[in-house]
Motif scaffolding. Structure first.
Motif, short mmCIF file in Angstrom:
data_model
loop_
_atom_site.label_atom_id
_atom_site.label_comp_id
_atom_site.label_asym_id
_atom_site.label_seq_id
_atom_site.Cartn_x
_atom_site.Cartn_y
_atom_site.Cartn_z
N GLN A 122 0.83 -1.21 0.00
CA GLN A 122 0.00 0.00 0.00
C GLN A 122 0.86 1.26 0.00
O GLN A 122 0.58 2.21 -0.73
CB GLN A 122 -0.92 0.02 1.22
CG GLN A 122 -2.12 -0.88 1.08
CD GLN A 122 -3.05 -0.74 2.28
OE1 GLN A 122 -2.62 -0.62 3.43
NE2 GLN A 122 -4.34 -0.75 2.02
N ILE A 123 1.90 1.27 0.81
CA ILE A 123 2.78 2.44 0.89
C ILE A 123 3.46 2.68 -0.45
O ILE A 123 3.47 3.80 -0.97
CB ILE A 123 3.82 2.26 2.02
CG1 ILE A 123 3.13 2.39 3.39
CG2 ILE A 123 4.95 3.29 1.89
CD1 ILE A 123 3.99 1.96 4.57
N LEU A 124 4.03 1.62 -1.04
CA LEU A 124 4.73 1.77 -2.33
C LEU A 124 3.76 2.19 -3.43
O LEU A 124 4.09 3.06 -4.24
CB LEU A 124 5.45 0.48 -2.68
CG LEU A 124 6.61 0.10 -1.75
CD1 LEU A 124 7.12 -1.30 -2.06
CD2 LEU A 124 7.74 1.12 -1.83
N ASN A 125 2.56 1.61 -3.43
CA ASN A 125 1.56 2.01 -4.43
C ASN A 125 1.14 3.46 -4.22
O ASN A 125 0.97 4.21 -5.19
CB ASN A 125 0.34 1.08 -4.37
CG ASN A 125 0.62 -0.27 -5.00
OD1 ASN A 125 1.53 -0.43 -5.80
ND2 ASN A 125 -0.18 -1.26 -4.63
N HIS A 126 0.96 3.86 -2.97
CA HIS A 126 0.57 5.24 -2.65
C HIS A 126 1.62 6.23 -3.16
O HIS A 126 1.28 7.30 -3.67
CB HIS A 126 0.39 5.39 -1.14
CG HIS A 126 0.09 6.79 -0.70
ND1 HIS A 126 -1.16 7.36 -0.88
CD2 HIS A 126 0.87 7.74 -0.14
CE1 HIS A 126 -1.11 8.60 -0.41
NE2 HIS A 126 0.09 8.85 0.03
N LEU A 127 2.89 5.84 -3.05
CA LEU A 127 3.98 6.71 -3.49
C LEU A 127 4.16 6.66 -5.00
O LEU A 127 4.90 7.47 -5.56
CB LEU A 127 5.28 6.32 -2.79
CG LEU A 127 5.29 6.54 -1.28
CD1 LEU A 127 6.57 6.00 -0.67
CD2 LEU A 127 5.09 8.01 -0.93
N GLY A 128 3.50 5.71 -5.66
CA GLY A 128 3.59 5.61 -7.12
C GLY A 128 4.94 5.13 -7.60
O GLY A 128 5.34 5.41 -8.73
N VAL A 129 5.65 4.40 -6.76
CA VAL A 129 6.97 3.91 -7.16
C VAL A 129 6.83 2.49 -7.72
O VAL A 129 6.21 1.63 -7.11
CB VAL A 129 7.96 3.95 -5.97
CG1 VAL A 129 7.54 3.05 -4.83
CG2 VAL A 129 9.36 3.58 -6.41
N PRO A 130 7.37 2.26 -8.92
CA PRO A 130 7.33 0.90 -9.46
C PRO A 130 8.20 -0.01 -8.61
O PRO A 130 9.29 0.39 -8.20
CB PRO A 130 7.92 1.04 -10.87
CG PRO A 130 8.12 2.50 -11.11
CD PRO A 130 8.04 3.20 -9.80
#
Length: 108
Positions: free
Chosen positions: A38-46
């Motif tokens: 969720q955190i990585l998706n929220h930050l938009g980082v592949p």
């Protein structure tokens, strides 16, 4: 270096953001792995998620590689960041965003 250690090392070095996790990014199989996704998706980082539940050898190999006993495990540009608690604390403090920006992985 064993074959599994070499394979883990190659994954870590060939992916800018790598999450060794229980399950997959689309189907996390534990709450802590889900939080990191969720955190990585929220930050938009592949990022690439590697399901450590697929192999006992992989699961133990990653623990040995990082010298860290639990999952998930987050790597950024080959550097071990930590597990869910560290990832969440860094995110809440803005440190994870700063690290990803410094590494050129997300826009400001």
């Amino acid at each position: 270096m064993s074959d599994i250690q070499a394979a883990i090392d190659a994954e870590v070095k060939s992916n800018d953001v790598l999450l060794f996790m229980k399950g997959t990014p689309k189907m996390p199989q534990c709450g802590f792995s889900g939080q990191c996704v969720q955190i990585l998706n929220h930050l938009g980082v592949p990022f690439k998620g590697v399901n450590i539940l697929e192999s006992d050898e992989l699961r133990q190999g990653v623990k040995d590689y990082s010298n860290w006993p639990t999952f998930p495990q987050l790597y950024v540009k080959g550097e071990f960041i930590g597990g869910a608690d560290i990832t969440r604390e860094m995110f809440q403090a803005g440190e994870l965003q700063a690290l990803l920006k410094d590494k050129g992985l997300v826009a400001a």
